[in-house]
Design an enzyme around this catalytic site. Structure first.
Site, PDB file in Angstrom:
ATOM      1  N   ASP A   8       1.052  -1.161   0.041  1.00  0.00           N
ATOM      2  CA  ASP A   8       0.143  -0.044   0.065  1.00  0.00           C
ATOM      3  C   ASP A   8       0.813   1.152  -0.051  1.00  0.00           C
ATOM      4  O   ASP A   8       1.887   1.463   0.854  1.00  0.00           O
ATOM      5  CB  ASP A   8      -0.831   0.113   1.228  1.00  0.00           C
ATOM      6  CG  ASP A   8      -1.990  -0.969   1.290  1.00  0.00           C
ATOM      7  OD1 ASP A   8      -1.916  -1.646   0.163  1.00  0.00           O
ATOM      8  OD2 ASP A   8      -3.014  -1.291   2.085  1.00  0.00           O
ATOM      9  N   ASP A 131     -15.712  -3.517  -2.349  1.00  0.00           N
ATOM     10  CA  ASP A 131     -15.445  -3.451  -0.765  1.00  0.00           C
ATOM     11  C   ASP A 131     -16.781  -3.284  -0.076  1.00  0.00           C
ATOM     12  O   ASP A 131     -17.703  -2.535  -0.596  1.00  0.00           O
ATOM     13  CB  ASP A 131     -14.645  -2.009  -0.717  1.00  0.00           C
ATOM     14  CG  ASP A 131     -13.184  -1.917  -1.352  1.00  0.00           C
ATOM     15  OD1 ASP A 131     -12.564  -3.018  -1.692  1.00  0.00           O
ATOM     16  OD2 ASP A 131     -12.898  -0.924  -1.741  1.00  0.00           O
TER      17      ASP A 131
END
EC number: 5.3.1.16
Length: 251
Positions: A8, A131
């Site tokens: 990330d 998500d």
């Protein structure tokens, strides 16, 4: 079962967030390309990159770090990336730079026509990122909960021609509470394309549980905080998954 390390990216560094909160970032490396090399050397067969700044800004923000990672390992394994992908031009730029797959999340939900166009223009290279919390899809870096049911959208996007789905349970991401196996299997059973599990992976038991249901259509799992915190030994976990797959295949 592919174990896919996540890198990330925030401000050019490799970080981990808790539940998508940019203010709760732990920096794990200031050299993302070196981190990519580490995971490949430990046996990773794919990498998952997230441009966190891009996800919130709606356009690429960590190009230098992404290009450095691709320069380091892009010739060896497939690399996928999500975060801030809102145009065909961005997709083309990333694929030309050496990415194997781009992950479209918020833009797929808000503008399904864009996802359709992307699947037409770049067949085989488009993954959709869904998500969700309690079965409902979230967008905009998880800041907005929609009324869309995950399974309904997944079926629609499958018809568009997406390669696979990365499914993240955002109630568990970065919390080391265990993968939501039940919800992941339910989604995988509802579609005919591979699902990659994400959010909450905490230990080897999660890997073993996922291997048991791999035949339902679960291609892999994204490994985040657990492999950075040391709760999960990545190389040992991938080895265990391969052993289990061999046993299950022989059964």
């Amino acid at each position: 079962m592919l174990l896919i390390p996540a890198i990330d990216l925030k401000d050019g560094q490799c970080v981990r967030l808790k539940q998508g909160d940019m203010d709760q970032a732990t920096i794990f490396s200031e050299d993302p390309a070196a981190m990519a090399r580490k995971w490949v050397d430990l046996g990773a067969r794919r990498l998952h990159l997230v441009d966190l700044n891009g996800a919130f800004a709606g356009k690429p923000k960590n190009l230098e770090a992404i290009e450095a990672i691709l320069g380091e390992v892009g010739d060896e394994i497939p690399v996928q990336l999500g975060g801030g992908i809102r145009s065909l031009e961005t997709i083309e730029k990333y694929l030309d730079a050496g990415l194997s797959y781009v992950i479209i999340g918020t833009a797929a939900v808000k503008d399904p026509g864009f996802l359709q166009d992307a699947c037409s223009a770049f067949a085989g290279n488009i993954i959709v990122g869904l998500d969700a919390k309690d079965g409902k899809v979230a967008t905009d870096g998880w800041s907005k909960l929609t009324g869309h049911e995950v399974i309904d959208l997944a079926r629609k996007f499958e018809d568009y021609g997406v390669e696979s789905i990365v499914y993240t349970d955002i109630g568990r991401d970065g919390m080391l509470q265990g993968i939501n196996i039940e919800a992941t299997v339910k989604l995988a059973q509802a579609v005919g394309i591979p699902v990659i599990a994400s959010g909450g992976l905490s230990n080897i038991v999660d890997i073993e549980k996922l291997c048991e249901v791999e035949d339902e259509g679960i291609e892999g799992v994204i490994c985040g905080r657990a492999i950075y915190s040391g709760d999960l030994d990545f190389a040992a976990a991938q080895k265990r998954a391969d052993e289990l797959n061999g046993e299950l295949d022989d059964a």
